[in-house]
Motif scaffolding. Structure first.
Motif, PDB file in Angstrom:
ATOM      1  N   LEU A 103       0.817  -1.218   0.000  1.00 30.93           N
ATOM      2  CA  LEU A 103       0.000   0.000   0.000  1.00 30.93           C
ATOM      3  C   LEU A 103       0.850   1.268   0.000  1.00 30.93           C
ATOM      4  CD1 LEU A 103      -2.728  -1.127   2.570  1.00 30.93           C
ATOM      5  CD2 LEU A 103      -3.022  -0.828   0.103  1.00 30.93           C
ATOM      6  N   GLN A 104       2.139   1.116  -0.360  1.00 28.03           N
ATOM      7  CA  GLN A 104       3.001   2.302  -0.258  1.00 28.03           C
ATOM      8  C   GLN A 104       2.564   3.429  -1.179  1.00 28.03           C
ATOM      9  OE1 GLN A 104       4.239  -0.596  -1.453  1.00 28.03           O
ATOM     10  NE2 GLN A 104       5.644  -0.265  -3.143  1.00 28.03           N
ATOM     11  N   ASP A 105       1.804   3.119  -2.230  1.00 26.51           N
ATOM     12  CA  ASP A 105       1.327   4.179  -3.129  1.00 26.51           C
ATOM     13  C   ASP A 105      -0.144   4.535  -2.888  1.00 26.51           C
ATOM     14  OD1 ASP A 105       3.752   4.481  -4.562  1.00 26.51           O
ATOM     15  OD2 ASP A 105       3.328   2.624  -5.635  1.00 26.51           O
ATOM     16  N   LEU A 106      -0.693   4.007  -1.802  1.00 24.53           N
ATOM     17  CA  LEU A 106      -2.107   4.289  -1.537  1.00 24.53           C
ATOM     18  C   LEU A 106      -2.345   5.783  -1.336  1.00 24.53           C
ATOM     19  CD1 LEU A 106      -5.004   3.117  -0.712  1.00 24.53           C
ATOM     20  CD2 LEU A 106      -4.209   3.346   1.643  1.00 24.53           C
ATOM     21  N   VAL A 107      -3.443   6.258  -1.920  1.00 21.20           N
ATOM     22  CA  VAL A 107      -3.913   7.624  -1.680  1.00 21.20           C
ATOM     23  C   VAL A 107      -5.319   7.478  -1.108  1.00 21.20           C
ATOM     24  CG1 VAL A 107      -4.549   9.818  -2.779  1.00 21.20           C
ATOM     25  CG2 VAL A 107      -2.584   8.509  -3.653  1.00 21.20           C
ATOM     26  N   ILE A 108      -5.643   8.278  -0.113  1.00 23.04           N
ATOM     27  CA  ILE A 108      -7.009   8.283   0.406  1.00 23.04           C
ATOM     28  C   ILE A 108      -7.631   9.627   0.053  1.00 23.04           C
ATOM     29  CG2 ILE A 108      -8.416   8.296   2.515  1.00 23.04           C
ATOM     30  CD1 ILE A 108      -6.519   6.254   3.700  1.00 23.04           C
ATOM     31  N   ALA A 109      -8.845   9.596  -0.463  1.00 22.60           N
ATOM     32  CA  ALA A 109      -9.539  10.856  -0.744  1.00 22.60           C
ATOM     33  C   ALA A 109     -10.732  10.960   0.191  1.00 22.60           C
ATOM     34  CB  ALA A 109      -9.989  10.907  -2.200  1.00 22.60           C
TER      35      ALA A 109
ATOM     36  N   THR B 134      -3.966   9.382  12.205  1.00 21.43           N
ATOM     37  CA  THR B 134      -3.766   8.693  13.486  1.00 21.43           C
ATOM     38  C   THR B 134      -4.345   7.282  13.431  1.00 21.43           C
ATOM     39  OG1 THR B 134      -3.952  10.824  14.558  1.00 21.43           O
ATOM     40  CG2 THR B 134      -4.128   8.904  15.986  1.00 21.43           C
ATOM     41  N   MET B 135      -5.512   7.179  12.815  1.00 24.24           N
ATOM     42  CA  MET B 135      -6.164   5.872  12.710  1.00 24.24           C
ATOM     43  C   MET B 135      -5.296   4.904  11.901  1.00 24.24           C
ATOM     44  SD  MET B 135      -8.301   4.379  10.131  1.00 24.24           S
ATOM     45  CE  MET B 135      -9.324   2.938  10.139  1.00 24.24           C
TER      46      MET B 135
ATOM     47  N   ASP C  63       4.284   3.310   9.122  1.00 23.34           N
ATOM     48  CA  ASP C  63       4.955   3.720   7.879  1.00 23.34           C
ATOM     49  C   ASP C  63       3.927   4.228   6.876  1.00 23.34           C
ATOM     50  OD1 ASP C  63       7.363   3.031   8.862  1.00 23.34           O
ATOM     51  OD2 ASP C  63       7.568   1.156   7.746  1.00 23.34           O
ATOM     52  N   LEU C  64       2.863   3.466   6.765  1.00 21.00           N
ATOM     53  CA  LEU C  64       1.811   3.844   5.817  1.00 21.00           C
ATOM     54  C   LEU C  64       1.212   5.204   6.197  1.00 21.00           C
ATOM     55  CD1 LEU C  64      -0.017   3.057   3.425  1.00 21.00           C
ATOM     56  CD2 LEU C  64      -1.559   2.001   5.067  1.00 21.00           C
ATOM     57  N   ALA C  65       1.007   5.404   7.497  1.00 19.16           N
ATOM     58  CA  ALA C  65       0.425   6.673   7.949  1.00 19.16           C
ATOM     59  C   ALA C  65       1.292   7.859   7.529  1.00 19.16           C
ATOM     60  CB  ALA C  65       0.245   6.652   9.461  1.00 19.16           C
ATOM     61  N   GLN C  66       2.601   7.627   7.454  1.00 21.53           N
ATOM     62  CA  GLN C  66       3.513   8.707   7.060  1.00 21.53           C
ATOM     63  C   GLN C  66       3.520   8.946   5.556  1.00 21.53           C
ATOM     64  OE1 GLN C  66       5.052  10.974   8.935  1.00 21.53           O
ATOM     65  NE2 GLN C  66       3.744   9.957  10.431  1.00 21.53           N
ATOM     66  N   THR C  67       3.419   7.861   4.785  1.00 15.55           N
ATOM     67  CA  THR C  67       3.559   8.018   3.332  1.00 15.55           C
ATOM     68  C   THR C  67       2.245   8.336   2.641  1.00 15.55           C
ATOM     69  OG1 THR C  67       3.328   5.630   3.065  1.00 15.55           O
ATOM     70  CG2 THR C  67       5.570   6.521   3.052  1.00 15.55           C
ATOM     71  N   VAL C  68       1.137   7.873   3.185  1.00 20.18           N
ATOM     72  CA  VAL C  68      -0.135   7.994   2.481  1.00 20.18           C
ATOM     73  C   VAL C  68      -0.506   9.467   2.277  1.00 20.18           C
ATOM     74  CG1 VAL C  68      -1.657   7.955   4.511  1.00 20.18           C
ATOM     75  CG2 VAL C  68      -2.481   7.038   2.368  1.00 20.18           C
TER      76      VAL C  68
ATOM     77  N   ASP D   2      -2.059  17.980   7.143  1.00 20.41           N
ATOM     78  CA  ASP D   2      -2.564  16.652   6.755  1.00 20.41           C
ATOM     79  C   ASP D   2      -3.439  16.649   5.510  1.00 20.41           C
ATOM     80  OD1 ASP D   2      -1.306  14.854   8.551  1.00 20.41           O
ATOM     81  OD2 ASP D   2      -2.585  15.616  10.144  1.00 20.41           O
ATOM     82  N   VAL D   3      -3.578  17.775   4.852  1.00 18.09           N
ATOM     83  CA  VAL D   3      -4.207  17.772   3.518  1.00 18.09           C
ATOM     84  C   VAL D   3      -3.062  17.721   2.505  1.00 18.09           C
ATOM     85  CG1 VAL D   3      -5.541  19.102   1.821  1.00 18.09           C
ATOM     86  CG2 VAL D   3      -6.324  18.952   4.196  1.00 18.09           C
ATOM     87  N   ASP D   4      -3.007  16.619   1.769  1.00 16.60           N
ATOM     88  CA  ASP D   4      -1.881  16.401   0.846  1.00 16.60           C
ATOM     89  C   ASP D   4      -2.284  16.567  -0.606  1.00 16.60           C
ATOM     90  OD1 ASP D   4      -0.169  15.532   3.038  1.00 16.60           O
ATOM     91  OD2 ASP D   4      -1.364  13.707   3.030  1.00 16.60           O
ATOM     92  N   GLY D   5      -3.421  17.206  -0.820  1.00 17.57           N
ATOM     93  CA  GLY D   5      -3.860  17.412  -2.190  1.00 17.57           C
ATOM     94  C   GLY D   5      -5.377  17.419  -2.252  1.00 17.57           C
ATOM     95  N   VAL D   6      -5.878  17.450  -3.476  1.00 20.53           N
ATOM     96  CA  VAL D   6      -7.330  17.531  -3.661  1.00 20.53           C
ATOM     97  C   VAL D   6      -7.767  16.612  -4.803  1.00 20.53           C
ATOM     98  CG1 VAL D   6      -7.708  19.859  -2.741  1.00 20.53           C
ATOM     99  CG2 VAL D   6      -6.964  19.590  -5.106  1.00 20.53           C
ATOM    100  N   LEU D   7      -9.000  16.153  -4.686  1.00 21.05           N
ATOM    101  CA  LEU D   7      -9.639  15.422  -5.787  1.00 21.05           C
ATOM    102  C   LEU D   7     -10.788  16.303  -6.254  1.00 21.05           C
ATOM    103  CD1 LEU D   7      -9.961  12.918  -7.574  1.00 21.05           C
ATOM    104  CD2 LEU D   7     -11.224  11.809  -5.726  1.00 21.05           C
ATOM    105  N   VAL D   8     -10.733  16.669  -7.522  1.00 20.48           N
ATOM    106  CA  VAL D   8     -11.632  17.708  -8.027  1.00 20.48           C
ATOM    107  C   VAL D   8     -12.495  17.164  -9.158  1.00 20.48           C
ATOM    108  CG1 VAL D   8     -11.713  20.059  -8.918  1.00 20.48           C
ATOM    109  CG2 VAL D   8      -9.735  19.327  -7.588  1.00 20.48           C
ATOM    110  N   GLY D   9     -13.787  17.428  -9.088  1.00 21.39           N
ATOM    111  CA  GLY D   9     -14.688  17.040 -10.174  1.00 21.39           C
ATOM    112  C   GLY D   9     -14.910  18.215 -11.104  1.00 21.39           C
ATOM    113  N   GLY D  10     -16.003  18.940 -10.864  1.00 24.31           N
ATOM    114  CA  GLY D  10     -16.444  20.017 -11.756  1.00 24.31           C
ATOM    115  C   GLY D  10     -15.354  20.980 -12.196  1.00 24.31           C
TER     116      GLY D  10
END
Ligand code: PGA
Length: 251
Positions: free
Chosen positions: A160-166, A193-194, A202-207, A228-236
């Protein structure tokens, strides 16, 4: 730990092939000088090979909006991880709330898709988010916990080292309503934290944890400033090359 910000555009069911190529080409030219962020666009399946060619040798990254969890077989209308990878896809959005809501995707299906994505060496963008009703009932964290835990269940954290959560509150998607900075900060730090305590430090740091839901040029700077916001997922706002460029080049 520095995490490269990811500005991701989900084009949903918009744009024909020529339109997608046109927008991608304009965006690539306008963002050719961007070095400090990753930019990803996710057009529809049929546009993927065309856009892959259009953005080859540019700084843009290609994503798909969905995949099927089987490798191949009699699954009419579906597309596998290997097929996406062969088309030049690097990222795949999984469990978007529109898939959950309109196409009845469950956490179990999302989990199988995450497994298929990592097996196929695609970078999964796991979408989670509470509905208005879940928030009002005080179940925001319960909902997000389950979506994350079930989403990555049984997957070796090394894969999961490349996992992104939106994090995309359902009530903020396409509504013009954005979660307030406090709400976003609380959820994002809760999620990290979760992940740290329940999955892997490790995952908590890289994700990278993205925020999504009515992100626009006039609110992106305030969102990106949040810890802790590492980017955005944008629609419209990702559909127009000029507007998307403003998002990428916010200040
Ligand atoms: P929106 O969509 O930016 O149009 O609210 C976000 C998303 O669905 O990812």
């Amino acid at each position: 730990m520095t995490r490269t910000p990811l500005i991701a555009g989900n084009w949903k069911m918009f744009k024909t092939g020529p339109e997608a190529v046109d927008t991608a080409t304009q965006l690539a030219a306008a963002c050719a000088d961007v070095r400090d962020k990753e930019i990803m666009i996710a057009p529809t399946y049929v546009c993927l090979p065309l856009v892959a060619t259009a953005i080859a040798n540019t700084s843009l990254h290609l994503g798909a909006q969905n995949l099927h969890f089987e490798k191949q077989g009699a699954f009419t209308g579906e597309i596998s991880a290997d097929m996406l990878a062969a088309a030049g896809v690097e990222y795949v959005i999984i469990g978007h709330s529109e898939r959950r809501q309109y196409f009845f995707e469950t956490d179990d299906m999302v989990n199988r898709k995450i497994q298929a994505a990592v097996a196929g060496r695609l970078k999964p963008i796991l979408c989670i988010g509470e509905t208005q009703a879940q928030r009002e009932a005080g179940n925001t964290f319960l909902t997000l916990d389950k979506q994350v835990a079930d989403g990555v269940k049984g997957v070796d954290s090394k894969l999961l080292q490349d996992l992104v959560i939106a994090y995309e509150p359902v009530w903020a998607i396409g509504t013009g309503e954005t979660a307030g900075p406090d709400q976003v900060e609380t959820v994002h730090s809760y999620l990290r934290t979760m992940l740290d305590t329940q999955i892997s430090s490790d995952l908590a740091q890289t994700v990278r944890i993205l925020y999504g839901g009515s992100v626009k040029p006039d609110n992106i700077a305030n969102l990106m400033r949040i810890q802790d916001v590492d980017g955005v997922l944008v629609g419209g706002a990702s559909l127009d090359a000029g507007t998307f460029t403003e998002l990428v080049k916010y200040d």
